[in-house]
Write a protein that holds these residues in place. Sequence first.
Motif, PDB file in Angstrom:
ATOM      1  N   ILE A 159       0.220   3.639  -0.786  1.00 17.58           N
ATOM      2  CA  ILE A 159      -0.645   4.628  -1.444  1.00 17.58           C
ATOM      3  C   ILE A 159      -1.854   3.942  -2.066  1.00 17.58           C
ATOM      4  CG2 ILE A 159      -0.776   6.197  -3.424  1.00 17.58           C
ATOM      5  CD1 ILE A 159       2.145   6.992  -2.736  1.00 17.58           C
ATOM      6  N   ASP A 160      -1.642   2.760  -2.640  1.00 16.64           N
ATOM      7  CA  ASP A 160      -2.764   2.004  -3.200  1.00 16.64           C
ATOM      8  C   ASP A 160      -3.782   1.633  -2.131  1.00 16.64           C
ATOM      9  OD1 ASP A 160      -1.798   2.118  -5.778  1.00 16.64           O
ATOM     10  OD2 ASP A 160      -0.748   0.189  -5.654  1.00 16.64           O
ATOM     11  N   LYS A 161      -3.332   1.616  -0.873  1.00 21.50           N
ATOM     12  CA  LYS A 161      -4.233   1.351   0.250  1.00 21.50           C
ATOM     13  C   LYS A 161      -4.743   2.644   0.880  1.00 21.50           C
ATOM     14  CE  LYS A 161      -2.444  -3.159   1.677  1.00 21.50           C
ATOM     15  NZ  LYS A 161      -2.057  -3.995   2.850  1.00 21.50           N
ATOM     16  N   LEU A 162      -4.458   3.770   0.207  1.00 20.55           N
ATOM     17  CA  LEU A 162      -4.931   5.101   0.600  1.00 20.55           C
ATOM     18  C   LEU A 162      -4.219   5.671   1.821  1.00 20.55           C
ATOM     19  CD1 LEU A 162      -8.778   4.784  -0.047  1.00 20.55           C
ATOM     20  CD2 LEU A 162      -7.000   5.630  -1.581  1.00 20.55           C
ATOM     21  N   TYR A 163      -3.013   5.193   2.102  1.00 20.50           N
ATOM     22  CA  TYR A 163      -2.173   5.831   3.115  1.00 20.50           C
ATOM     23  C   TYR A 163      -1.419   6.989   2.455  1.00 20.50           C
ATOM     24  CZ  TYR A 163      -2.860   1.864   6.301  1.00 20.50           C
ATOM     25  OH  TYR A 163      -3.392   0.910   7.125  1.00 20.50           O
ATOM     26  N   SER A 164      -1.123   8.013   3.227  1.00 18.25           N
ATOM     27  CA  SER A 164      -0.346   9.130   2.702  1.00 18.25           C
ATOM     28  C   SER A 164       1.134   8.896   2.981  1.00 18.25           C
ATOM     29  CB  SER A 164      -0.799  10.446   3.342  1.00 18.25           C
ATOM     30  OG  SER A 164      -0.635  10.411   4.751  1.00 18.25           O
ATOM     31  N   VAL A 165       1.953   9.136   1.961  1.00 17.26           N
ATOM     32  CA  VAL A 165       3.394   8.879   2.043  1.00 17.26           C
ATOM     33  C   VAL A 165       4.138  10.060   1.444  1.00 17.26           C
ATOM     34  CG1 VAL A 165       5.269   7.311   1.404  1.00 17.26           C
ATOM     35  CG2 VAL A 165       2.966   6.394   1.779  1.00 17.26           C
ATOM     36  N   LYS A 166       5.308  10.332   1.992  1.00 19.88           N
ATOM     37  CA  LYS A 166       6.199  11.348   1.424  1.00 19.88           C
ATOM     38  C   LYS A 166       7.582  10.737   1.282  1.00 19.88           C
ATOM     39  CE  LYS A 166       7.503  15.630   0.333  1.00 19.88           C
ATOM     40  NZ  LYS A 166       6.957  16.325  -0.847  1.00 19.88           N
ATOM     41  N   MET A 167       8.115  10.750   0.044  1.00 14.33           N
ATOM     42  CA  MET A 167       9.466  10.266  -0.196  1.00 14.33           C
ATOM     43  C   MET A 167      10.326  11.448  -0.626  1.00 14.33           C
ATOM     44  SD  MET A 167      10.755   7.037  -2.492  1.00 14.33           S
ATOM     45  CE  MET A 167      12.449   6.448  -2.380  1.00 14.33           C
ATOM     46  N   THR A 168      11.360  11.723   0.136  1.00 15.41           N
ATOM     47  CA  THR A 168      12.207  12.883  -0.150  1.00 15.41           C
ATOM     48  C   THR A 168      13.623  12.588   0.316  1.00 15.41           C
ATOM     49  OG1 THR A 168      12.372  15.291   0.131  1.00 15.41           O
ATOM     50  CG2 THR A 168      11.645  14.029   2.044  1.00 15.41           C
ATOM     51  N   ASN A 169      14.482  13.606   0.288  1.00 18.53           N
ATOM     52  CA  ASN A 169      15.843  13.464   0.807  1.00 18.53           C
ATOM     53  C   ASN A 169      16.257  14.763   1.483  1.00 18.53           C
ATOM     54  OD1 ASN A 169      17.068  15.265  -1.216  1.00 18.53           O
ATOM     55  ND2 ASN A 169      16.596  13.608  -2.651  1.00 18.53           N
ATOM     56  N   PHE A 170      17.387  14.738   2.137  1.00 16.23           N
ATOM     57  CA  PHE A 170      17.772  15.899   2.941  1.00 16.23           C
ATOM     58  C   PHE A 170      18.281  17.071   2.113  1.00 16.23           C
ATOM     59  CE2 PHE A 170      17.594  12.869   6.461  1.00 16.23           C
ATOM     60  CZ  PHE A 170      16.882  13.645   7.377  1.00 16.23           C
ATOM     61  N   SER A 187       4.967  19.833   9.030  1.00 16.77           N
ATOM     62  CA  SER A 187       4.248  19.383   7.830  1.00 16.77           C
ATOM     63  C   SER A 187       4.710  17.997   7.400  1.00 16.77           C
ATOM     64  CB  SER A 187       4.455  20.375   6.680  1.00 16.77           C
ATOM     65  OG  SER A 187       5.775  20.295   6.153  1.00 16.77           O
ATOM     66  N   LEU A 188       5.937  17.628   7.746  1.00 17.92           N
ATOM     67  CA  LEU A 188       6.435  16.291   7.418  1.00 17.92           C
ATOM     68  C   LEU A 188       5.769  15.220   8.272  1.00 17.92           C
ATOM     69  CD1 LEU A 188      10.245  17.062   6.996  1.00 17.92           C
ATOM     70  CD2 LEU A 188       8.529  16.780   5.195  1.00 17.92           C
ATOM     71  N   ASN A 189       5.094  15.647   9.324  1.00 18.62           N
ATOM     72  CA  ASN A 189       4.366  14.702  10.175  1.00 18.62           C
ATOM     73  C   ASN A 189       2.911  14.528   9.747  1.00 18.62           C
ATOM     74  OD1 ASN A 189       6.628  14.278  11.713  1.00 18.62           O
ATOM     75  ND2 ASN A 189       6.017  15.630  13.381  1.00 18.62           N
ATOM     76  N   CYS A 190       2.542  15.156   8.629  1.00 22.01           N
ATOM     77  CA  CYS A 190       1.173  15.008   8.130  1.00 22.01           C
ATOM     78  C   CYS A 190       1.002  13.707   7.345  1.00 22.01           C
ATOM     79  CB  CYS A 190       0.811  16.190   7.233  1.00 22.01           C
ATOM     80  SG  CYS A 190       0.758  17.770   8.101  1.00 22.01           S
ATOM     81  N   TYR A 191       2.101  12.992   7.127  1.00 23.29           N
ATOM     82  CA  TYR A 191       2.064  11.778   6.323  1.00 23.29           C
ATOM     83  C   TYR A 191       2.089  10.534   7.211  1.00 23.29           C
ATOM     84  CZ  TYR A 191       3.414  15.191   2.798  1.00 23.29           C
ATOM     85  OH  TYR A 191       3.448  16.296   1.988  1.00 23.29           O
ATOM     86  N   ASP A 192       1.362   9.506   6.786  1.00 21.43           N
ATOM     87  CA  ASP A 192       1.374   8.243   7.530  1.00 21.43           C
ATOM     88  C   ASP A 192       2.773   7.638   7.547  1.00 21.43           C
ATOM     89  OD1 ASP A 192      -1.445   8.202   8.064  1.00 21.43           O
ATOM     90  OD2 ASP A 192      -1.765   7.664   5.968  1.00 21.43           O
TER      91      ASP A 192
END
Length: 279
Positions: free
Chosen positions: A152-163, A182-187
């Motif tokens: 994220i500090d490098k400006l990548y998009s990330v999603k952290m979640t669980n099932f 929509s879960l594929n919108c993140y790097d």
Amino acid sequence: MFENMIDGIMTKTEEKLKINNSDYLEKGLWYCSKCHTPKQTRIPWLGEEKIVYCMCECEKEQYEQELKAKKAEEKIQKIANLRNLAFQNGSAVAYDYTFAKDNGNNPKMTHVAKKYVDEFEYFKSQGKGLLFFGDVGVGKSYIAACIANALIDKLYSVKMTNFVRIRNELQATYQRQEYLDSLNCYDLLILDDLSVESTSEYMQEIVFEVIDNRNRAKLPLIVTTNLTAEKLKHPVGVENERIFSRLLKMCHPIEFKGSDQRKQKTFDDFAEMQRILGI
């Protein structure tokens, strides 16, 4: 009409010309008294010569500093937005999970994680991720969140979640495929605490859909699980075999070893409370 438009532009630029009491004229042009460079310049235009405003070196330096500060502020805001998006819905604690705050108990895994961040552009192009497995409390989720924050500090998009959250969000929408997409919108997508052995067929189908959808998009995935190497190699049931076959195709497995850091922290916190209370 075109000439009038150009004249209007030149007039607006001329309005920007700020003359200080100490500035001076030289060869018909205003010069800055501080840097001794011109605030005006001559340009040919339709057979004539026009005198227009230009920034002196002082103004250029100030403009560049202001532009740099603005970009830095915009970057800070963008990082904040990305972090909010990455750890929303109950993962706020992961804000503080960074390499800088790593306790150093597992230097090998920290090194691996940093290398993944350093080479992320390559792994992203290959759709390759990581599968962290091992006992409870050995730091899998922490290191995964460190990777998230560093990217994220490098400006990548990330999603952290669980099932569990994914299941709840799927049940709250009629747009199942739209949500999965929509879960594929993140790097990078991080799925924390995967455990499919004791789940229902419904949950197993959700797990497979999320992983397979990411695989089809050729996007990287990081998964943490408490399952052992033996259970990963020999999953029970056809659905689990299908899930882990796809997962191991996408993610390089890395085993975490060590003592339960959560228990140790609990002991440390207890001892500190005892000390403070004088017990």
